[in-house]
Every structure is written in C-alpha cells, then in structure tokens.
Design a protein around this motif. Structure first.
Motif, PDB file in Angstrom:
ATOM      1  N   TRP A   1       4.286   2.447   1.299  1.00  0.00           N
ATOM      2  CA  TRP A   1       3.960   1.058   1.001  1.00  0.00           C
ATOM      3  C   TRP A   1       3.033   1.071  -0.213  1.00  0.00           C
ATOM      4  CZ3 TRP A   1       4.535  -3.747   0.492  1.00  0.00           C
ATOM      5  CH2 TRP A   1       3.518  -4.683   0.545  1.00  0.00           C
TER       6      TRP A   1
ATOM      7  N   PHE B   1       1.027  -1.048  -2.039  1.00  0.00           N
ATOM      8  CA  PHE B   1       0.535  -2.400  -1.807  1.00  0.00           C
ATOM      9  C   PHE B   1       0.136  -3.142  -3.062  1.00  0.00           C
ATOM     10  CE2 PHE B   1      -2.717   0.650  -0.398  1.00  0.00           C
ATOM     11  CZ  PHE B   1      -3.798   0.345  -1.212  1.00  0.00           C
TER      12      PHE B   1
ATOM     13  N   GLY C   1       3.606  -4.399  -4.063  1.00  0.00           N
ATOM     14  CA  GLY C   1       4.372  -5.078  -3.030  1.00  0.00           C
ATOM     15  C   GLY C   1       5.703  -4.398  -2.759  1.00  0.00           C
TER      16      GLY C   1
ATOM     17  N   LEU D   1       7.980  -1.576  -0.779  1.00  0.00           N
ATOM     18  CA  LEU D   1       8.124  -0.763   0.418  1.00  0.00           C
ATOM     19  C   LEU D   1       9.378   0.091   0.284  1.00  0.00           C
ATOM     20  CD1 LEU D   1       7.342   0.008   3.343  1.00  0.00           C
ATOM     21  CD2 LEU D   1       8.717  -1.943   4.100  1.00  0.00           C
TER      22      LEU D   1
ATOM     23  N   GLU E   1      13.157  -2.643   7.990  1.00  0.00           N
ATOM     24  CA  GLU E   1      12.486  -2.893   6.717  1.00  0.00           C
ATOM     25  C   GLU E   1      11.705  -4.216   6.679  1.00  0.00           C
ATOM     26  OE1 GLU E   1      13.606  -1.387   2.357  1.00  0.00           O
ATOM     27  OE2 GLU E   1      15.102  -2.650   3.301  1.00  0.00           O
ATOM     28  N   ASP E   2      12.328  -5.325   7.037  1.00  0.00           N
ATOM     29  CA  ASP E   2      11.636  -6.611   6.977  1.00  0.00           C
ATOM     30  C   ASP E   2      10.481  -6.705   7.970  1.00  0.00           C
ATOM     31  OD1 ASP E   2      13.201  -7.573   4.901  1.00  0.00           O
ATOM     32  OD2 ASP E   2      14.612  -8.595   6.245  1.00  0.00           O
TER      33      ASP E   2
ATOM     34  N   LEU F   1       7.607  -4.535   6.748  1.00  0.00           N
ATOM     35  CA  LEU F   1       6.922  -5.172   5.618  1.00  0.00           C
ATOM     36  C   LEU F   1       5.995  -6.281   6.096  1.00  0.00           C
ATOM     37  CD1 LEU F   1       6.442  -5.449   2.606  1.00  0.00           C
ATOM     38  CD2 LEU F   1       8.475  -6.897   2.494  1.00  0.00           C
ATOM     39  N   ARG F   2       6.455  -7.116   7.024  1.00  0.00           N
ATOM     40  CA  ARG F   2       5.587  -8.177   7.566  1.00  0.00           C
ATOM     41  C   ARG F   2       4.365  -7.577   8.256  1.00  0.00           C
ATOM     42  NH1 ARG F   2      10.565 -10.290   8.922  1.00  0.00           N
ATOM     43  NH2 ARG F   2      10.356  -9.681  11.102  1.00  0.00           N
TER      44      ARG F   2
ATOM     45  N   LEU G   1       2.938  -4.624   7.642  1.00  0.00           N
ATOM     46  CA  LEU G   1       2.052  -4.040   6.633  1.00  0.00           C
ATOM     47  C   LEU G   1       1.295  -5.104   5.856  1.00  0.00           C
ATOM     48  CD1 LEU G   1       4.385  -1.194   5.362  1.00  0.00           C
ATOM     49  CD2 LEU G   1       2.295  -0.916   6.708  1.00  0.00           C
ATOM     50  N   LEU G   2       1.959  -6.189   5.512  1.00  0.00           N
ATOM     51  CA  LEU G   2       1.282  -7.275   4.800  1.00  0.00           C
ATOM     52  C   LEU G   2       0.171  -7.889   5.643  1.00  0.00           C
ATOM     53  CD1 LEU G   2       4.327  -9.037   3.136  1.00  0.00           C
ATOM     54  CD2 LEU G   2       2.441  -7.899   1.946  1.00  0.00           C
TER      55      LEU G   2
ATOM     56  N   ASP H   1      -2.501  -4.364   6.439  1.00  0.00           N
ATOM     57  CA  ASP H   1      -2.783  -3.232   5.545  1.00  0.00           C
ATOM     58  C   ASP H   1      -4.262  -2.918   5.372  1.00  0.00           C
ATOM     59  OD1 ASP H   1      -3.310  -5.346   3.820  1.00  0.00           O
ATOM     60  OD2 ASP H   1      -2.167  -4.518   2.161  1.00  0.00           O
TER      61      ASP H   1
END
Length: 85
Positions: free
Chosen positions: A38, A40, A43, A45, A57-58, A61-62, A64-65, A68
């Motif tokens: 990631w 960051f 943005g 991944l 994946e999605d 990502l949510r 990690l956002l 993080d």
C-alpha cells in the motif's frame, strides 16, 4: 431470515516504512492468501498473486484507507467482507 454472507479477512503488517510511504503485508481470507503493498502517498494498492485478487482488492483498500495511521508492523488485524468466498 437468512444471515448476510460474510468472510473474515486477516491482515498481517510486515513492514511500515514512512520514508517510502509504504505498508507491506499479507492478507488471508478463506483459502486465499495475498501479499500487498500500500503506497499511501500515491493511493496505490498492489495485490499479488492475481488469483482471487478481485475478491479482496476493494475491501482491503477501504480497510487500509480507514486504518492506515493505526497500523503497526508486526501486528495483525481483522476486517469483515460482506461476501462469502
């Protein structure tokens, strides 16, 4: 009433490098296992291998956002995916 399908994903943070602005780790869900990076600051991944990547994946990502700044190398985390796989 049927319960909603869900899968628990386990995230293991292997490296958090602030100078590179990257988090590296492993995510496991059901019988699947992926390595991720990631970036960051960009943005971006990256999830490997490609087998089953679309499943995670999605949701990853949510996660990690959202988390993080709370993540630390060597720790393990969990999140729930609203799908069964």
């Amino acid at each position: 009433m049927r319960s909603k399908p869900e899968t628990i994903a386990n995230v293991s943070v292997k490296e958090y490098c602030f100078s590179k602005k990257q988090i590296q780790g492993v995510v496991e869900a059901s019988q699947f296992k992926w390595n991720f990076i990631w970036s960051f600051n960009k943005g971006l991944l990256t999830v490997n291998p490609s087998l089953g990547r679309a499943l995670i994946e999605d949701a990853l990502l949510r996660f990690l956002l959202k988390k993080d700044y709370e993540l630390e190398a060597g720790n393990e985390y969990k999140f729930t995916i609203s799908a069964k796989f």
